[in-house]
Design a protein around this motif. Structure first.
Motif, short mmCIF file in Angstrom:
data_model
loop_
_atom_site.label_atom_id
_atom_site.label_comp_id
_atom_site.label_asym_id
_atom_site.label_seq_id
_atom_site.Cartn_x
_atom_site.Cartn_y
_atom_site.Cartn_z
N ALA A 211 2.44 12.38 5.01
CA ALA A 211 3.15 11.31 5.72
C ALA A 211 2.25 10.59 6.73
CB ALA A 211 4.38 11.86 6.42
N LYS A 215 -1.34 5.67 2.49
CA LYS A 215 -0.74 5.57 1.16
C LYS A 215 -0.52 6.97 0.61
CE LYS A 215 -3.18 1.34 -0.18
NZ LYS A 215 -4.33 0.83 -0.95
N THR A 227 3.68 5.98 -4.10
CA THR A 227 5.07 6.21 -3.67
C THR A 227 5.31 5.72 -2.25
OG1 THR A 227 4.63 8.44 -2.85
CG2 THR A 227 5.28 8.24 -5.15
N LYS A 228 4.23 5.51 -1.48
CA LYS A 228 4.40 5.00 -0.12
C LYS A 228 3.17 4.21 0.30
CE LYS A 228 3.24 6.28 4.20
NZ LYS A 228 2.95 7.21 5.31
N GLN A 229 3.42 3.11 0.97
CA GLN A 229 2.32 2.32 1.52
C GLN A 229 2.73 1.84 2.89
OE1 GLN A 229 0.85 -0.70 -1.09
NE2 GLN A 229 -0.98 -0.96 0.15
N ARG A 230 1.85 2.05 3.89
CA ARG A 230 2.21 1.65 5.24
C ARG A 230 1.91 0.19 5.45
NH1 ARG A 230 0.36 6.12 8.69
NH2 ARG A 230 -1.72 5.31 8.41
#
Ligand SMILES: Nc1ncnc2c1ncn2[C@@H]1O[C@H](COP(=O)(O)OP(=O)(O)O)[C@@H](O)[C@H]1O
Ligand SMILES: [Mg+2]
Length: 230
Positions: A211, A215, A227-230
């Motif tokens: 987290a 990314k 699945t995640k990009q800040r």
């Protein structure tokens, strides 16, 4: 781009059986200058394989690995080893510090090829500065057996940084740490990423560590998905 994987596949053929075990299936990944990337996924999904291919420690079955704009296929073994040593720092789940050497000596090990006296002196200063940076000033002449697992793992990060790499690759770096030492290490990786212009790619099972990265990619069934990009 610091590093790039282009359409990487990796398989193992089981001898005699004709069975092909496909680990990575056409994976592409770009790692930019200031990227911090976590790679997550189930055990056996190929995370270490992927990281080792990115670090040129393992060869893909097909596809290209580009480091700093150079296709690594165009480098012979010596040049590749030289590039790897200067360009990439590695941290593994177990610190692999040598028990007979002090912390400072362990940290200086990857800089052994440096023979120029003035560069050597600067490298030792840099080692001491980094050791202090990760809170190990008091332990600089200690051997690993005199240090905690968390301290050894932070020392392993310093060792990975001694040649001023542009890319840090870490495979389950908090896998043998308790929660508070894992937090410290995650914080250190994030700070190095922003302070030192260091791209970080970390394979992890830790949701907290993942987290904290910019990314998150998930590796499943040979495919890598953002699945995640800040
Ligand atoms: N030298 C090898 N020969 C055959 N299979 C291998 C070899 N190395 C790794 N594998 C297989 O590749 C798969 C992925 O391994 P690995 O990259 O270590 O996964 P992860 O790090 O996600 O746990 C596993 O199923 C493993 O058994
Ligand atoms: Mg692994």
């Amino acid at each position: 781009m610091v590093a790039e994987l282009q359409n990487i596949s990796k398989h193992y053929d089981q001898p005699g059986s004709g069975i092909r075990n496909v680990i990575l299936n056409g994976i592409s990944l770009s790692v930019g200058e200031r990227d911090s990337i976590a790679i997550v996924g189930p055990s056996g999904s190929g995370k270490s394989t992927l990281l080792n291919i990115l670090g040129t420690l393992d060869h893909p079955s097909s596809g290209r690995v580009i480091l700093d704009g150079t296709d690594t296929d165009t480098l012979d073994e010596n040049r590749l080893a030289d590039r790897r040593n200067r360009f990439i720092g590695f941290v593994f789940q177990l610190h692999h510090l040598l028990p007979q050497l002090t912390l400072l000596e362990n940290v200086l090990l990857p800089a052994l090829p440096v023979t120029d006296p003035s560069v050597r002196k600067m490298t030792i200063e840099r080692a001491k500065m980094l050791i202090e940076r990760v809170g190990l000033k008091e332990q600089v002449h200690h051997r690993p057996v005199q240090m905690s697992v968390g301290e050894c793992q932070r020392a392993a990060v310093v060792r990975a940084l001694i040649n001023q790499p542009r890319l840090l690759l870490a495979d389950e770096p908090t896998g043998s740490l308790d929660a508070s030492n894992a937090d410290l290490l995650g914080q250190l990786l994030r700070e190095l990423n922003t302070e030192q212009n260091l791209a970080v790619v970390v394979v992890t099972h830790s949701a907290e560590l993942a987290a904290g990265m910019g990314k998150i990619y998930k590796l499943t069934s040979g495919s890598l998905n953002l699945t995640k990009q800040r």
